[in-house]
Design an enzyme around this catalytic site. Structure first.
Site, short mmCIF file in Angstrom:
data_model
loop_
_atom_site.label_atom_id
_atom_site.label_comp_id
_atom_site.label_asym_id
_atom_site.label_seq_id
_atom_site.Cartn_x
_atom_site.Cartn_y
_atom_site.Cartn_z
N ALA A 44 0.83 -1.21 0.00
CA ALA A 44 0.00 0.00 0.00
C ALA A 44 0.86 1.26 0.00
O ALA A 44 0.44 2.31 -0.48
CB ALA A 44 -0.93 0.00 1.20
N THR A 45 2.08 1.15 0.54
CA THR A 45 2.98 2.31 0.54
C THR A 45 3.21 2.77 -0.90
O THR A 45 3.08 3.95 -1.23
CB THR A 45 4.32 1.93 1.20
OG1 THR A 45 4.05 1.62 2.58
CG2 THR A 45 5.34 3.05 1.12
N ASN A 105 -4.92 3.69 11.47
CA ASN A 105 -4.17 2.50 11.87
C ASN A 105 -3.71 2.53 13.33
O ASN A 105 -3.34 1.51 13.88
CB ASN A 105 -2.95 2.32 10.95
CG ASN A 105 -2.13 3.59 10.81
OD1 ASN A 105 -2.67 4.65 10.52
ND2 ASN A 105 -0.84 3.49 11.02
N GLN A 138 -6.84 -0.02 6.35
CA GLN A 138 -7.32 -0.58 7.62
C GLN A 138 -8.84 -0.72 7.66
O GLN A 138 -9.40 -1.08 8.71
CB GLN A 138 -6.85 0.29 8.81
CG GLN A 138 -5.34 0.33 8.98
CD GLN A 138 -4.75 -0.96 9.51
OE1 GLN A 138 -5.45 -1.87 9.99
NE2 GLN A 138 -3.44 -1.08 9.46
N SER A 158 -4.00 -3.13 0.93
CA SER A 158 -2.82 -3.98 1.11
C SER A 158 -3.27 -5.38 1.50
O SER A 158 -3.97 -5.54 2.51
CB SER A 158 -1.96 -3.36 2.21
OG SER A 158 -0.76 -4.07 2.33
N HIS A 182 -1.81 -7.98 2.80
CA HIS A 182 -1.37 -8.64 4.03
C HIS A 182 -2.14 -8.16 5.26
O HIS A 182 -1.95 -8.67 6.35
CB HIS A 182 0.15 -8.49 4.23
CG HIS A 182 0.64 -7.12 4.59
ND1 HIS A 182 0.83 -6.72 5.89
CD2 HIS A 182 0.97 -6.06 3.83
CE1 HIS A 182 1.29 -5.47 5.90
NE2 HIS A 182 1.37 -5.05 4.65
N THR A 215 7.01 -7.13 -15.20
CA THR A 215 6.32 -8.39 -14.96
C THR A 215 5.80 -8.42 -13.53
O THR A 215 6.51 -8.04 -12.60
CB THR A 215 7.30 -9.56 -15.15
OG1 THR A 215 7.91 -9.41 -16.44
CG2 THR A 215 6.62 -10.90 -15.05
N CYS A 248 6.01 0.67 10.52
CA CYS A 248 7.08 1.34 9.76
C CYS A 248 7.82 2.37 10.60
O CYS A 248 8.96 2.64 10.37
CB CYS A 248 6.50 2.03 8.54
SG CYS A 248 5.19 1.13 7.77
N1 PLP Z 1 -1.87 2.80 5.21
C1 PLP Z 1 -2.25 2.37 6.40
C2 PLP Z 1 -3.43 2.99 7.06
C3 PLP Z 1 -1.54 1.34 7.04
O1 PLP Z 1 -1.92 0.91 8.25
C4 PLP Z 1 -0.42 0.78 6.39
C5 PLP Z 1 0.40 -0.26 7.05
O2 PLP Z 1 0.42 -0.38 8.25
C6 PLP Z 1 -0.08 1.28 5.11
C7 PLP Z 1 -0.81 2.28 4.56
C8 PLP Z 1 1.10 0.72 4.37
O3 PLP Z 1 0.85 -0.59 4.00
P1 PLP Z 1 2.01 -1.54 3.43
O4 PLP Z 1 2.61 -2.21 4.61
O5 PLP Z 1 1.30 -2.50 2.55
O6 PLP Z 1 2.96 -0.67 2.69
#
Ligand code: PLP
Length: 368
Positions: free
Chosen positions: A69-70, A146, A175, A195, A197, A233, A319
């Site tokens: 998602a980042t 989050n 989230q 995301s 995961h 790819t 992160c």
């Molecule tokens: N946005 C939110 C609200 C999140 O909680 C997170 C990850 O904790 C992200 C973005 C980033 O997700 P990813 O770990 O897939 O980069």
């Protein structure tokens, strides 16, 4: 082992993992190869795209799969803003770093407004209305926070933006997806991100979903794969496994949330009278998947104390949790430095049991 850090990541679902293995074994051909095997992979990719659109109820959106998602948030923000030489960006003081830091890096070029967080964890919609102008090019507001689990009123935000066609709405839905049933229509959002995961899918895959026809400036150059936005790819197995995870977990959103609400309330009741603890997560408009509180020790000290009892929680966003900085969402909401330095997040799943919560409370009670 007691894992209570499900907002950081979830374990991959067994069926999802099986799907991953099956697709990577049987459909390894490159989706852009012209031969039969490649075309079979490409067919599977298109089926996955359509299935995700159907699950989310979007009919005029494209999906670009990214590594997480980042990357999807970066694509959304720079993809819109890089089209302009000036303008106004509106976001909030509680966004995930992948949104917050991206927008911060644009301060030298654009006017940036970070909306305040009220004591109830909500943004002030009146402040948003006041800040909106004909120069606004992007509004980026997360659906579910989050750190606190607070849910923003996306429906009202969509309505406010209706009078400003130049302003594109980006919603970080990471989230929210599979945790809360949306009371808005994804079709009304210009760009949103997810995301895998976070909902028992594989790591290494996320997505940007955006309105068809929306002009997004590319960051990467190469082939024309993925609507010219993410050349190269991709791993079809990650995409099909994501689809599988959504198929399993999206329909269970309400059922799982009801259970998790009970877990949340059980822990809340057990810690609310503990004089060492101040609860930060408000009680209204929340997902119930996270309970954030401050303890009278440093957040990191608490994490390591619990670790000795094999209980795993978090100081906040995975992160940024290595940095000893006050938690910015808690600070924005409380304006209390001490409280934001000492905040921790316990996050739940339908897999969490009441006895796990009992053990957490037992361990918390050992802190003096
Ligand atoms: N946005 C939110 C609200 C999140 O909680 C997170 C990850 O904790 C992200 C973005 C980033 O997700 P990813 O770990 O897939 O980069």
């Amino acid at each position: 082992m007691i894992y209570l850090d499900y907002c950081a990541t979830t374990p991959i679902d067994k069926e999802v993992l099986d799907t991953y293995v099956k697709v990577s074994t049987n459909f390894f051909a490159n989706t852009s190869s012209l031969h039969k095997l490649g075309q079979e992979s490409n067919y599977m990719y298109n089926v996955a795209l359509n299935e995700i659109k159907e699950i989310l109820g979007v009919n005029k959106h494209n999906i670009v799969f990214t590594s997480n998602a980042t990357e999807a948030n970066n694509n959304a923000i720079f993809g819109i803003c890089n089209k302009y030489e000036s303008g106004k960006i509106i976001t909030t003081k509680m966004e995930h770093p992948s949104v917050y830091e991206s927008i911060k890096s644009l301060e030298n070029k654009f006017e940036v407004v970070y909306l305040d967080i009220l004591k109830n964890g909500q943004i002030d919609l009146e402040q948003l209305k006041k800040e909106m102008s004909k120069d606004t090019i992007l509004v980026s507001i997360m659906w579910v926070n989050n750190i606190l689990g607070t849910v923003q009123n996306i429906k009202d935000i969509i309505n406010i933006l209706k009078n400003y066609p130049k302003a594109k709405l980006h919603v970080d839905a990471v989230q929210g997806l599979c945790k809360i049933v949306p009371d808005f229509n994804f079709n009304d959002i210009d760009l949103f991100t997810f995301s895998s995961h976070k909902f028992y899918g594989p790591k290494g895959v996320g997505g940007l979903i955006y309105k068809e026809g929306l002009d997004i400036k590319r960051i990467l150059f190469g082939s024309s794969a993925q609507f010219n936005l993410k050349p190269g790819t991709f791993d079809l197995s990650l995409i099909v496994a994501t689809t599988k995870a959504l198929k399993i977990y999206f329909p269970k959103t309400n059922e799982h949330r009801e259970y998790v609400k009970k877990i949340f309330e059980y822990l809340y009741d057990k810690i609310k009278d503990n004089t060492n603890i101040i609860i930060n997560t408000p009680l209204d408009n929340i997902s119930y998947y996270a309970l954030n509180f401050s303890v009278n020790v440093n957040g990191e000290t608490l994490i390591h104390h619990l670790e000795k009892d094999e209980i795993y929680i978090s100081t906040g966003s995975a992160c940024s949790s290595k940095l000893k900085k006050p938690e910015k969402t808690v600070f924005a909401m409380t304006n209390d430095l001490e409280r934001s330095l000492k905040s921790v997040r316990v996050s739940f799943s339908h897999l969490t049991t009441f006895s796990e919560i009992d053990k957490l409370v037992e361990s918390l009670n050992k802190i003096r």
